[in-house]
Scaffold this motif. Sequence first.
Motif, mmCIF file in Angstrom:
data_model
loop_
_atom_site.group_PDB
_atom_site.id
_atom_site.type_symbol
_atom_site.label_atom_id
_atom_site.label_comp_id
_atom_site.label_asym_id
_atom_site.label_seq_id
_atom_site.Cartn_x
_atom_site.Cartn_y
_atom_site.Cartn_z
ATOM 1 N N ASN A 201 7.558 16.270 27.848
ATOM 2 C CA ASN A 201 8.018 14.938 27.465
ATOM 3 C C ASN A 201 7.363 14.366 26.212
ATOM 4 O O ASN A 201 7.873 13.398 25.646
ATOM 5 N N PHE A 202 6.229 14.927 25.781
ATOM 6 C CA PHE A 202 5.475 14.323 24.686
ATOM 7 C C PHE A 202 5.009 15.380 23.688
ATOM 8 O O PHE A 202 4.857 16.561 24.021
ATOM 9 N N GLN A 203 4.748 14.893 22.464
ATOM 10 C CA GLN A 203 4.094 15.694 21.442
ATOM 11 C C GLN A 203 2.826 14.966 21.014
ATOM 12 O O GLN A 203 2.800 13.731 20.969
ATOM 13 N N TYR A 204 1.787 15.738 20.678
ATOM 14 C CA TYR A 204 0.494 15.172 20.300
ATOM 15 C C TYR A 204 0.127 15.683 18.914
ATOM 16 O O TYR A 204 0.167 16.891 18.657
ATOM 17 N N GLU A 205 -0.215 14.747 18.034
ATOM 18 C CA GLU A 205 -0.436 15.096 16.628
ATOM 19 C C GLU A 205 -1.713 14.464 16.093
ATOM 20 O O GLU A 205 -2.110 13.368 16.526
ATOM 21 N N ILE A 206 -2.320 15.148 15.136
ATOM 22 C CA ILE A 206 -3.382 14.582 14.317
ATOM 23 C C ILE A 206 -2.760 14.156 12.994
ATOM 24 O O ILE A 206 -1.929 14.873 12.421
ATOM 25 N N LEU A 207 -3.163 12.994 12.491
ATOM 26 C CA LEU A 207 -2.610 12.470 11.243
ATOM 27 C C LEU A 207 -3.743 12.085 10.301
ATOM 28 O O LEU A 207 -4.612 11.283 10.654
ATOM 29 N N ILE A 208 -3.739 12.637 9.094
ATOM 30 C CA ILE A 208 -4.701 12.287 8.046
ATOM 31 C C ILE A 208 -3.958 11.487 6.987
ATOM 32 O O ILE A 208 -2.904 11.922 6.501
ATOM 33 N N PHE B 109 0.826 -1.208 0.000
ATOM 34 C CA PHE B 109 0.000 0.000 0.000
ATOM 35 C C PHE B 109 0.859 1.256 0.000
ATOM 36 O O PHE B 109 2.042 1.241 0.355
ATOM 37 N N TYR B 110 0.217 2.344 -0.396
ATOM 38 C CA TYR B 110 0.817 3.673 -0.380
ATOM 39 C C TYR B 110 -0.081 4.603 0.428
ATOM 40 O O TYR B 110 -1.309 4.565 0.279
ATOM 41 N N LYS B 111 0.530 5.442 1.261
ATOM 42 C CA LYS B 111 -0.209 6.390 2.082
ATOM 43 C C LYS B 111 0.387 7.781 1.940
ATOM 44 O O LYS B 111 1.601 7.956 2.099
ATOM 45 N N ALA B 112 -0.443 8.774 1.669
ATOM 46 C CA ALA B 112 -0.028 10.159 1.850
ATOM 47 C C ALA B 112 -0.185 10.485 3.329
ATOM 48 O O ALA B 112 -1.075 9.956 4.009
ATOM 49 N N GLN B 113 0.689 11.332 3.865
ATOM 50 C CA GLN B 113 0.687 11.646 5.293
ATOM 51 C C GLN B 113 0.594 13.161 5.490
ATOM 52 O O GLN B 113 1.389 13.911 4.920
ATOM 53 N N LEU B 114 -0.371 13.595 6.266
ATOM 54 C CA LEU B 114 -0.469 15.002 6.657
ATOM 55 C C LEU B 114 -0.559 15.056 8.178
ATOM 56 O O LEU B 114 -1.554 14.636 8.775
ATOM 57 N N TYR B 115 0.511 15.535 8.819
ATOM 58 C CA TYR B 115 0.582 15.649 10.272
ATOM 59 C C TYR B 115 0.293 17.088 10.693
ATOM 60 O O TYR B 115 0.708 18.037 10.023
ATOM 61 N N TYR B 116 -0.361 17.219 11.834
ATOM 62 C CA TYR B 116 -0.492 18.531 12.461
ATOM 63 C C TYR B 116 -0.236 18.380 13.954
ATOM 64 O O TYR B 116 -0.933 17.618 14.640
ATOM 65 N N LYS B 117 0.778 19.056 14.456
ATOM 66 C CA LYS B 117 1.107 18.982 15.888
ATOM 67 C C LYS B 117 0.179 19.910 16.649
ATOM 68 O O LYS B 117 0.192 21.131 16.454
#
Length: 204
Positions: A64-71, A50-58
């Motif tokens: 200690n942590f980072q939180y992101e939304i991923l489409i 499979f192939y996935k395009a990735q769009l992250y938004y922090k």
Amino acid sequence: MRGKLRLLIVLLFVFLKVKAQHDYSNYRVGLNYGFGSEFNNTDYTFTNHFYKAQLYYKIKESKNFQYEILIQPEVNFGKHQLLNLYFVKPETPDFEQKRIEYMKLKDVHEYVLNIGFVVRKPFGKIYSCYLLGSVGPMITDKETERMSKGFAFADVLAVGFTVDYQKLRFDVRPSLRHVSNAGLGSSNAGYNKRNIEFGISYQL
């Protein structure tokens, strides 16, 4: 014409120079490639890539942590075959014909839009690991003994490890994937698969 081209080049250079002087944004775009197969069983086989395009938004960063939304829009190319003909019960209409049809090797294409949540733990300046959970709608183009053709859902649980180099990020992501249609179709046994994917992304 040459004067306009020179002016355009100068303006582009100035824009990139100014942009480089600002902090990186919270957005990141990328592309992943992966492959996998079903968990070992006696009922069916399913291999895929499979192939996935990735769009992250922090969305947030703590000490200690980072939180992101991923489409993640995804195109999945699978091969499926029924192994256990008795999986198709005699009470199924035209069960003998369906047993013959389902036991043929089939190409299955899936078109998915997964939306995920990422919890990331950085280590030093360039390394991080993360936990990802995602779910989203999908369309599958083949009917099988396990799932009806058409609308379904894909659920993914993954862990990952990344290495940064300037604005680039290199990613390795093992994952578990479940596909089913939540009872919206006549067949809903679904598939359970293990995948691994590799990706690269760029911080905007």
